[in-house]
Design a protein around this motif. Sequence first.
Motif, mmCIF file in Angstrom:
data_model
loop_
_atom_site.group_PDB
_atom_site.id
_atom_site.type_symbol
_atom_site.label_atom_id
_atom_site.label_comp_id
_atom_site.label_asym_id
_atom_site.label_seq_id
_atom_site.Cartn_x
_atom_site.Cartn_y
_atom_site.Cartn_z
ATOM 1 N N LEU A 17 8.026 0.233 11.019
ATOM 2 C CA LEU A 17 7.269 1.812 10.750
ATOM 3 C C LEU A 17 5.390 1.806 10.514
ATOM 4 C CD1 LEU A 17 6.670 4.233 12.603
ATOM 5 C CD2 LEU A 17 8.405 4.959 10.501
ATOM 6 N N ILE A 18 4.472 2.836 10.866
ATOM 7 C CA ILE A 18 3.440 2.368 9.843
ATOM 8 C C ILE A 18 2.886 3.984 10.642
ATOM 9 C CG2 ILE A 18 0.847 1.826 9.963
ATOM 10 C CD1 ILE A 18 1.587 -0.999 10.884
ATOM 11 N N LEU A 19 2.845 4.365 8.971
ATOM 12 C CA LEU A 19 2.050 6.504 9.006
ATOM 13 C C LEU A 19 0.696 5.963 8.899
ATOM 14 C CD1 LEU A 19 4.770 7.272 7.110
ATOM 15 C CD2 LEU A 19 5.462 7.642 9.857
ATOM 16 N N GLY A 20 0.272 6.554 9.000
ATOM 17 C CA GLY A 20 -1.521 6.715 9.587
ATOM 18 C C GLY A 20 -1.644 8.699 8.863
ATOM 19 N N HIS A 21 -2.608 7.685 8.056
ATOM 20 C CA HIS A 21 -3.815 9.513 8.105
ATOM 21 C C HIS A 21 -2.787 9.619 6.932
ATOM 22 C CE1 HIS A 21 -5.877 9.026 11.060
ATOM 23 N NE2 HIS A 21 -4.994 9.570 12.471
ATOM 24 N N LEU A 22 -1.943 9.656 5.883
ATOM 25 C CA LEU A 22 -1.139 9.771 4.457
ATOM 26 C C LEU A 22 -2.008 10.834 3.378
ATOM 27 C CD1 LEU A 22 1.840 7.560 4.368
ATOM 28 C CD2 LEU A 22 1.965 10.340 4.276
ATOM 29 N N SER A 81 11.374 3.959 1.741
ATOM 30 C CA SER A 81 12.456 4.358 3.391
ATOM 31 C C SER A 81 11.934 2.846 3.634
ATOM 32 C CB SER A 81 11.566 5.198 4.011
ATOM 33 O OG SER A 81 10.885 4.636 5.181
ATOM 34 N N GLY A 82 10.834 1.877 2.742
ATOM 35 C CA GLY A 82 10.461 0.317 3.542
ATOM 36 C C GLY A 82 9.513 0.909 4.378
ATOM 37 N N CYS A 83 9.220 1.702 5.463
ATOM 38 C CA CYS A 83 7.792 2.091 5.947
ATOM 39 C C CYS A 83 6.239 1.173 5.328
ATOM 40 C CB CYS A 83 8.167 3.426 7.035
ATOM 41 S SG CYS A 83 6.977 4.270 5.624
ATOM 42 N N TRP A 84 5.368 1.158 6.113
ATOM 43 C CA TRP A 84 4.460 1.251 5.870
ATOM 44 C C TRP A 84 3.599 2.467 5.786
ATOM 45 C CZ3 TRP A 84 3.068 -3.789 4.449
ATOM 46 C CH2 TRP A 84 4.135 -4.770 4.363
ATOM 47 N N ALA A 139 4.674 2.990 -8.720
ATOM 48 C CA ALA A 139 5.481 3.372 -8.583
ATOM 49 C C ALA A 139 6.707 2.511 -7.382
ATOM 50 C CB ALA A 139 5.496 4.943 -7.357
ATOM 51 N N GLY A 140 5.898 0.936 -7.837
ATOM 52 C CA GLY A 140 5.976 -0.697 -7.466
ATOM 53 C C GLY A 140 6.748 0.100 -6.160
ATOM 54 N N PHE A 141 5.658 0.701 -4.937
ATOM 55 C CA PHE A 141 5.314 0.302 -3.780
ATOM 56 C C PHE A 141 3.928 0.057 -3.117
ATOM 57 C CE2 PHE A 141 7.989 3.997 -3.935
ATOM 58 C CZ PHE A 141 9.192 3.277 -3.942
ATOM 59 N N GLY A 142 3.275 -0.398 -3.928
ATOM 60 C CA GLY A 142 1.976 -1.735 -3.710
ATOM 61 C C GLY A 142 2.047 -2.042 -2.419
ATOM 62 N N ASP A 143 3.016 -3.214 -2.312
ATOM 63 C CA ASP A 143 3.755 -3.926 -0.549
ATOM 64 C C ASP A 143 3.402 -3.375 0.229
ATOM 65 O OD1 ASP A 143 5.880 -3.148 -2.352
ATOM 66 O OD2 ASP A 143 6.149 -4.905 -1.491
ATOM 67 N N ARG A 144 3.429 -1.951 -0.062
ATOM 68 C CA ARG A 144 3.544 -1.380 1.245
ATOM 69 C C ARG A 144 2.379 -0.483 2.005
ATOM 70 N NH1 ARG A 144 7.083 -3.901 2.806
ATOM 71 N NH2 ARG A 144 7.372 -2.404 4.761
ATOM 72 N N LEU A 145 1.323 -0.392 1.180
ATOM 73 C CA LEU A 145 0.111 -0.084 1.605
ATOM 74 C C LEU A 145 -0.856 -0.631 2.517
ATOM 75 C CD1 LEU A 145 -0.974 1.555 -2.272
ATOM 76 C CD2 LEU A 145 0.497 2.517 -0.536
ATOM 77 N N LEU A 146 -1.281 0.416 3.151
ATOM 78 C CA LEU A 146 -2.561 -0.396 4.262
ATOM 79 C C LEU A 146 -3.879 0.439 4.303
ATOM 80 C CD1 LEU A 146 -0.718 -1.414 7.270
ATOM 81 C CD2 LEU A 146 -1.094 -2.733 5.848
ATOM 82 N N PRO A 188 -1.073 -6.324 5.064
ATOM 83 C CA PRO A 188 -1.394 -5.904 6.932
ATOM 84 C C PRO A 188 -0.729 -7.567 7.476
ATOM 85 C CG PRO A 188 -3.284 -6.379 6.157
ATOM 86 C CD PRO A 188 -2.715 -6.386 5.187
ATOM 87 N N ALA A 189 -0.944 -8.992 7.374
ATOM 88 C CA ALA A 189 -0.341 -9.936 7.909
ATOM 89 C C ALA A 189 1.045 -9.685 7.734
ATOM 90 C CB ALA A 189 -0.994 -11.208 6.786
ATOM 91 N N ARG A 190 2.102 -8.864 6.980
ATOM 92 C CA ARG A 190 3.061 -8.693 7.832
ATOM 93 C C ARG A 190 3.590 -7.535 8.065
ATOM 94 N NH1 ARG A 190 5.624 -7.046 3.147
ATOM 95 N NH2 ARG A 190 3.727 -6.671 1.796
ATOM 96 N N ALA A 191 2.623 -6.185 7.713
ATOM 97 C CA ALA A 191 3.460 -5.287 8.730
ATOM 98 C C ALA A 191 2.388 -5.452 10.152
ATOM 99 C CB ALA A 191 2.461 -4.490 8.612
ATOM 100 N N PHE A 192 1.858 -6.342 10.576
ATOM 101 C CA PHE A 192 1.819 -6.549 12.206
ATOM 102 C C PHE A 192 2.237 -7.697 12.770
ATOM 103 C CE2 PHE A 192 -1.458 -3.897 10.488
ATOM 104 C CZ PHE A 192 -1.680 -2.559 11.089
#
Length: 303
Positions: free
Chosen positions: A190-195, A210-213, A240-247, A294-298
């Motif tokens: 799941l990718i949440l846009g426009h945050l 939650s583990g989403c993007w 906060a340790g979430f740099g690997d969940r960002l796009l 993005p290589a992992r997200a998509f």
Amino acid sequence: MVSAVRTVLGDVPGGELGVCDAHDHLFFASPRLPGEELHDPAAARAELAAFRAQGGGAVVQWTPYGLGRRAADLPGLSRETGVHVVAATGLHQDVHYGEGTLAALRGRAAEVFVAELTRGIGTSGVRAGLIKVAGGFHALDAHARWTMSAAAEAHHATGAPIAVHLELGTGALDVLELLCGELEVPPDRLILGHLNRSPDPVTHRAAAGSGCWLAFDGPSRAHHATDWRMPDAVRDLAEAGFGDRLLLGGDTTTAAARSVDGGPGMPYLLRRVAPRLALAVGEELVRRVLTENPARAFAVDWR
């Protein structure tokens, strides 16, 4: 089963995307934006070339069903510019469609999404690589719940990621409750846009947890009021340790926003946004957000 990103030229390993604009539009036409349609292939080609000149390697187009995707034009544009392009299926908010278009999909939306992901969009043969849906302002109406349910069904049939337009950046937790809770979509699909449009650090952290993007996109005239806060939001999540969940994405939705028409356009993401973010979080994290994430997200183990 090999994980791959489904581009308009076929499946490729995620590592081949290079620097990725994770949310943008080459073509888009909605009755909500009369006179601002993105429908010119020459302008789309010039925009992709300008993005490529800044070091860009891939663009994920979030334009869904019925909004002028011009799927048949996408392979040629990708070949000519050397930029990977990922197309979308799915549906936007109901205000972007005539009632006839939506009525024709009642009872078969998931079937259409699966067909576009696995066989191709219309007669183009171009397969979509993600499902785009949309929430409402701080809520999910009946249309959003219908389209998200169809998206979840299509995800379970194919493995495709689901990208969500959050209206003004709101409703993230409601989306998570529906898609990842009730409909059992794994959060990493799941990718949440426009945050960036609702820079609420509490909600951002809860969503990331939650583990989403989380996709931060822009800038645009309509939402410029929060553009300057994006580096702080990204830094907060990274700390906060979430740099690997960002796009990151550009989200060019009108002709006036294209760089070839005097706007910021796709190149701005790499020309200005990335260097500005690097001052806040460092060049290494920005590199990973633009390439590894993005290589992992998509990438999908396609079914």
